[in-house]
Design an enzyme around this catalytic site. Structure first.
Site, mmCIF file in Angstrom:
data_model
loop_
_atom_site.group_PDB
_atom_site.id
_atom_site.type_symbol
_atom_site.label_atom_id
_atom_site.label_comp_id
_atom_site.label_asym_id
_atom_site.label_seq_id
_atom_site.Cartn_x
_atom_site.Cartn_y
_atom_site.Cartn_z
ATOM 1 N N GLU A 44 0.829 -1.215 0.000
ATOM 2 C CA GLU A 44 0.000 0.000 0.000
ATOM 3 C C GLU A 44 0.858 1.258 0.000
ATOM 4 O OE1 GLU A 44 -2.888 -0.493 3.186
ATOM 5 O OE2 GLU A 44 -3.948 -2.006 1.991
ATOM 6 N N CYS A 53 -1.714 -4.703 -5.650
ATOM 7 C CA CYS A 53 -2.290 -5.923 -5.069
ATOM 8 C C CYS A 53 -1.275 -7.068 -5.073
ATOM 9 C CB CYS A 53 -3.508 -6.369 -5.864
ATOM 10 S SG CYS A 53 -4.931 -5.279 -5.731
ATOM 11 N N GLU A 55 -1.596 -10.136 -6.109
ATOM 12 C CA GLU A 55 -1.563 -10.893 -7.371
ATOM 13 C C GLU A 55 -0.634 -10.229 -8.369
ATOM 14 O OE1 GLU A 55 -4.151 -9.829 -5.623
ATOM 15 O OE2 GLU A 55 -5.984 -10.930 -6.088
ATOM 16 N N CYS A 86 -9.250 -8.268 -7.766
ATOM 17 C CA CYS A 86 -9.945 -7.053 -8.214
ATOM 18 C C CYS A 86 -9.952 -6.996 -9.745
ATOM 19 C CB CYS A 86 -9.256 -5.812 -7.635
ATOM 20 S SG CYS A 86 -7.720 -5.372 -8.483
ATOM 21 N N CYS A 89 -6.482 -6.675 -11.411
ATOM 22 C CA CYS A 89 -5.736 -7.941 -11.346
ATOM 23 C C CYS A 89 -6.308 -8.957 -12.322
ATOM 24 C CB CYS A 89 -5.735 -8.497 -9.932
ATOM 25 S SG CYS A 89 -4.665 -7.548 -8.822
HETATM 26 N N1 THU Z 1 -5.990 -6.440 -2.396
HETATM 27 C C1 THU Z 1 -5.165 -7.384 -2.935
HETATM 28 O O1 THU Z 1 -3.953 -7.373 -2.708
HETATM 29 N N2 THU Z 1 -5.708 -8.335 -3.722
HETATM 30 C C2 THU Z 1 -7.041 -8.505 -3.920
HETATM 31 O O2 THU Z 1 -7.448 -9.464 -4.585
HETATM 32 C C3 THU Z 1 -8.001 -7.556 -3.362
HETATM 33 C C4 THU Z 1 -7.405 -6.378 -2.672
HETATM 34 C C5 THU Z 1 -5.421 -5.449 -1.485
HETATM 35 C C6 THU Z 1 -5.302 -4.058 -1.992
HETATM 36 C C7 THU Z 1 -5.279 -3.275 -0.696
HETATM 37 O O3 THU Z 1 -3.970 -3.253 -0.181
HETATM 38 C C8 THU Z 1 -6.134 -4.090 0.254
HETATM 39 O O4 THU Z 1 -6.215 -5.373 -0.332
HETATM 40 C C9 THU Z 1 -7.514 -3.532 0.487
HETATM 41 O O5 THU Z 1 -8.154 -3.275 -0.703
#
Ligand code: THU
Length: 130
Positions: A44, A53, A55, A86, A89
């Site tokens: 983040e 993310c 993935e 998401c 991704c």
């Molecule tokens: N996030 C992921 O890393 N992968 C997902 O499939 C969904 C969301 C992360 C992004 C962010 O750091 C946190 O989850 C909240 O959205």
């Protein structure tokens, strides 16, 4: 490499999540066609839109080391529930593993598997660029 083993690697990667804003940790492990595994976590940023993310971290690590074809990706989250990829991704999964599998694991509900093409039907792809 079994689906369960891939999930274990995703859980290990989740521990490295940098998620001070959402407090939501995600880990991923992607299996290349030659058997090599690359892992990733969510990273983040104070400027939220700069977040990456788990993935995409795993896939971009792999692509940056010369791997472009993948069979499966396992994704786990600290919530104990499924973390479904998401939209961004899903687009990246469709680019590098259009025939691949997405394995989601939940402490409470167990493992479920989807095909990338089920998660992104009618997606935009290289075929659309003429
Ligand atoms: N996030 C992921 O890393 N992968 C997902 O499939 C969904 C969301 C992360 C992004 C962010 O750091 C946190 O989850 C909240 O959205």
């Amino acid at each position: 490499m079994t689906e369960k083993e891939l999930v274990v690697l995703a859980k290990e990667a989740m521990e490295y999540a940098y998620s001070p804003y959402s407090k939501f940790k995600v880990g991923a492990a992607v299996l290349a066609k030659d058997g090599r595994v690359f892992t990733g976590c969510n990273v983040e940023n104070a400027s939220y839109g700069a977040t990456n993310c788990a993935e995409r971290t795993a896939i971009f690590k792999a692509v940056s080391e010369g791997y472009r074809e993948f069979e499966a990706i396992a994704v786990v989250a600290s919530s104990g529930d499924y973390a479904s990829p998401c939209g961004i991704c899903r687009q990246v999964l469709a680019e590098f593993m259009p025939d691949g599998k997405v394995i989601l694991d939940s402490e409470e509900k167990g493992m479920v598997t989807y095909l990338v093409r089920e998660l992104l039907p009618c997606g935009f792809s290289s075929k659309d660029i003429k």
